[in-house]
Design a protein around this motif. Structure first.
Motif, PDB file in Angstrom:
ATOM      1  N   ILE A  54      -1.215   7.429  -2.325  1.00 17.26           N
ATOM      2  CA  ILE A  54      -2.042   6.576  -1.469  1.00 17.26           C
ATOM      3  C   ILE A  54      -3.038   5.787  -2.332  1.00 17.26           C
ATOM      4  O   ILE A  54      -3.161   4.567  -2.201  1.00 17.26           O
ATOM      5  CB  ILE A  54      -2.767   7.415  -0.398  1.00 17.26           C
ATOM      6  N   PHE A  55      -3.750   6.484  -3.222  1.00 18.86           N
ATOM      7  CA  PHE A  55      -4.701   5.809  -4.102  1.00 18.86           C
ATOM      8  C   PHE A  55      -3.982   4.873  -5.077  1.00 18.86           C
ATOM      9  O   PHE A  55      -4.422   3.758  -5.322  1.00 18.86           O
ATOM     10  CB  PHE A  55      -5.529   6.832  -4.889  1.00 18.86           C
ATOM     11  N   TYR A  56      -2.874   5.337  -5.623  1.00 14.71           N
ATOM     12  CA  TYR A  56      -2.140   4.567  -6.624  1.00 14.71           C
ATOM     13  C   TYR A  56      -1.609   3.263  -6.040  1.00 14.71           C
ATOM     14  O   TYR A  56      -1.764   2.204  -6.645  1.00 14.71           O
ATOM     15  CB  TYR A  56      -0.996   5.429  -7.176  1.00 14.71           C
ATOM     16  N   ILE A  57      -1.004   3.321  -4.875  1.00 15.67           N
ATOM     17  CA  ILE A  57      -0.462   2.103  -4.254  1.00 15.67           C
ATOM     18  C   ILE A  57      -1.599   1.150  -3.890  1.00 15.67           C
ATOM     19  O   ILE A  57      -1.512  -0.062  -4.114  1.00 15.67           O
ATOM     20  CB  ILE A  57       0.410   2.461  -3.035  1.00 15.67           C
ATOM     21  N   GLY A  58      -2.692   1.700  -3.353  1.00 18.59           N
ATOM     22  CA  GLY A  58      -3.841   0.864  -3.008  1.00 18.59           C
ATOM     23  C   GLY A  58      -4.430   0.160  -4.214  1.00 18.59           C
ATOM     24  O   GLY A  58      -4.681  -1.050  -4.191  1.00 18.59           O
ATOM     25  N   TYR A  64      -3.161  -6.169  -8.464  1.00 15.90           N
ATOM     26  CA  TYR A  64      -2.269  -7.330  -8.366  1.00 15.90           C
ATOM     27  C   TYR A  64      -2.998  -8.499  -7.703  1.00 15.90           C
ATOM     28  O   TYR A  64      -2.876  -9.645  -8.135  1.00 15.90           O
ATOM     29  CB  TYR A  64      -1.020  -6.953  -7.580  1.00 15.90           C
ATOM     30  N   PHE A  65      -3.784  -8.208  -6.682  1.00 19.19           N
ATOM     31  CA  PHE A  65      -4.549  -9.260  -6.013  1.00 19.19           C
ATOM     32  C   PHE A  65      -5.584  -9.856  -6.955  1.00 19.19           C
ATOM     33  O   PHE A  65      -5.779 -11.071  -6.980  1.00 19.19           O
ATOM     34  CB  PHE A  65      -5.228  -8.689  -4.770  1.00 19.19           C
ATOM     35  N   LEU A  66      -6.265  -9.006  -7.747  1.00 23.87           N
ATOM     36  CA  LEU A  66      -7.307  -9.493  -8.647  1.00 23.87           C
ATOM     37  C   LEU A  66      -6.754 -10.275  -9.833  1.00 23.87           C
ATOM     38  O   LEU A  66      -7.355 -11.256 -10.276  1.00 23.87           O
ATOM     39  CB  LEU A  66      -8.136  -8.324  -9.184  1.00 23.87           C
ATOM     40  N   ASP A  83       1.442 -10.018 -14.867  1.00 18.15           N
ATOM     41  CA  ASP A  83       1.764 -11.138 -13.989  1.00 18.15           C
ATOM     42  C   ASP A  83       2.679 -10.785 -12.822  1.00 18.15           C
ATOM     43  O   ASP A  83       2.869 -11.603 -11.948  1.00 18.15           O
ATOM     44  CB  ASP A  83       2.369 -12.281 -14.807  1.00 18.15           C
ATOM     45  N   THR A  84       3.252  -9.600 -12.779  1.00 18.43           N
ATOM     46  CA  THR A  84       4.089  -9.192 -11.641  1.00 18.43           C
ATOM     47  C   THR A  84       3.612  -7.852 -11.131  1.00 18.43           C
ATOM     48  O   THR A  84       2.925  -7.098 -11.847  1.00 18.43           O
ATOM     49  CB  THR A  84       5.576  -9.088 -12.044  1.00 18.43           C
ATOM     50  N   PHE A  85       3.984  -7.540  -9.906  1.00 16.16           N
ATOM     51  CA  PHE A  85       3.543  -6.280  -9.312  1.00 16.16           C
ATOM     52  C   PHE A  85       4.103  -5.082 -10.066  1.00 16.16           C
ATOM     53  O   PHE A  85       3.409  -4.076 -10.243  1.00 16.16           O
ATOM     54  CB  PHE A  85       3.942  -6.199  -7.832  1.00 16.16           C
ATOM     55  N   SER A  86       5.336  -5.161 -10.536  1.00 18.13           N
ATOM     56  CA  SER A  86       5.919  -4.021 -11.250  1.00 18.13           C
ATOM     57  C   SER A  86       5.171  -3.745 -12.556  1.00 18.13           C
ATOM     58  O   SER A  86       4.950  -2.589 -12.919  1.00 18.13           O
ATOM     59  CB  SER A  86       7.407  -4.255 -11.516  1.00 18.13           C
ATOM     60  N   VAL A  87       4.758  -4.804 -13.252  1.00 20.79           N
ATOM     61  CA  VAL A  87       3.998  -4.626 -14.490  1.00 20.79           C
ATOM     62  C   VAL A  87       2.624  -4.052 -14.180  1.00 20.79           C
ATOM     63  O   VAL A  87       2.123  -3.165 -14.887  1.00 20.79           O
ATOM     64  CB  VAL A  87       3.893  -5.963 -15.261  1.00 20.79           C
ATOM     65  N   VAL A  88       2.006  -4.523 -13.114  1.00 21.23           N
ATOM     66  CA  VAL A  88       0.692  -4.006 -12.716  1.00 21.23           C
ATOM     67  C   VAL A  88       0.795  -2.530 -12.319  1.00 21.23           C
ATOM     68  O   VAL A  88      -0.037  -1.706 -12.708  1.00 21.23           O
ATOM     69  CB  VAL A  88       0.107  -4.848 -11.560  1.00 21.23           C
ATOM     70  N   ALA A  89       1.830  -2.170 -11.556  1.00 16.73           N
ATOM     71  CA  ALA A  89       2.015  -0.780 -11.146  1.00 16.73           C
ATOM     72  C   ALA A  89       2.253   0.117 -12.361  1.00 16.73           C
ATOM     73  O   ALA A  89       1.710   1.224 -12.441  1.00 16.73           O
ATOM     74  CB  ALA A  89       3.177  -0.673 -10.165  1.00 16.73           C
ATOM     75  N   GLU A  90       3.030  -0.376 -13.309  1.00 11.57           N
ATOM     76  CA  GLU A  90       3.267   0.399 -14.529  1.00 11.57           C
ATOM     77  C   GLU A  90       1.965   0.554 -15.328  1.00 11.57           C
ATOM     78  O   GLU A  90       1.675   1.625 -15.857  1.00 11.57           O
ATOM     79  CB  GLU A  90       4.324  -0.282 -15.381  1.00 11.57           C
TER      80      GLU A  90
END
Length: 186
Positions: A54-58, A64-66, A83-90
């Motif tokens: 929950i915290f991680y996805i948020g 990603y928004f910032l 620059d992409t959501f997958s890179v930000v999540a990683e």
């Protein structure tokens, strides 16, 4: 492909073998309580992983928004850019494990100094929430499971020993081949 399949099956057999060894040690007075704690702690880890997700996805969507929404449009894809959501999540996962590269968050031609400071503060908060608070939550959950299971482990170990003794004394003892030929001859 055949070697990969063989290696995979071999690894599965090794895991099954070691789980059998754990079952054998579950009747030991010293090791048995720890073996019986494993399922409870796995349950704790799954509950903790849900809270962490929950915290991680948020935080991943927030990061990603910032960063990525504007950076992806203003700059080309370059090594180390978020620059992409997958890179930000990683990056957030690596940050959670304490291995992040903070130079990615430095001001550059794609990220202004003000935005860089906001993102750094955001990442510091995520690091504190994820690393400090959530890992302490996991430790507390496992400690409470340890205490709950420790109270009844002596009874569980004694019951497992009695059950194993009864099972061994009331089943037909089959000797493995080739020694069973001697028994059948008698």
């Amino acid at each position: 492909p055949a070697v990969m399949m063989y290696s995979t099956l071999w690894c599965a057999q090794i895991c099954i073998l070691w789980s059998r060894v754990c079952l054998i040690f579950s009747t030991n007075r010293n090791v048995g309580p720890f073996v019986s704690m494993i399922p409870g702690m796995v349950t704790d880890i799954l509950k903790w992983a849900f809270v962490l997700s929950i915290f991680y996805i948020g935080y991943s969507f927030g990061t990603y928004f910032l960063i990525a929404g504007d950076v992806g449009e203003a700059c080309g894809v370059e090594d180390g850019s978020l620059d992409t959501f997958s890179v930000v999540a990683e990056y957030n996962f690596i940050l959670l494990m304490g291995q992040s590269e903070w130079s990615v968050l430095e001001p550059n031609e794609c990220m202004s100094p003000g935005r860089s400071i906001v993102v750094k503060v955001y990442m510091y908060l995520f690091s504190i929430m994820g690393t400090v608070l959530l890992l302490n939550l996991l430790i507390a959950m496992m400690a409470s499971t340890y205490e709950q299971i420790r109270e009844g482990t002596a009874k569980q170990v004694n019951f497992a020993r009695a059950e194993q003794t009864f099972g061994l004394s009331h089943r037909n003892a089959i000797i493995p081949p080739p020694l069973n030929v001697i028994v059948f001859a008698l």
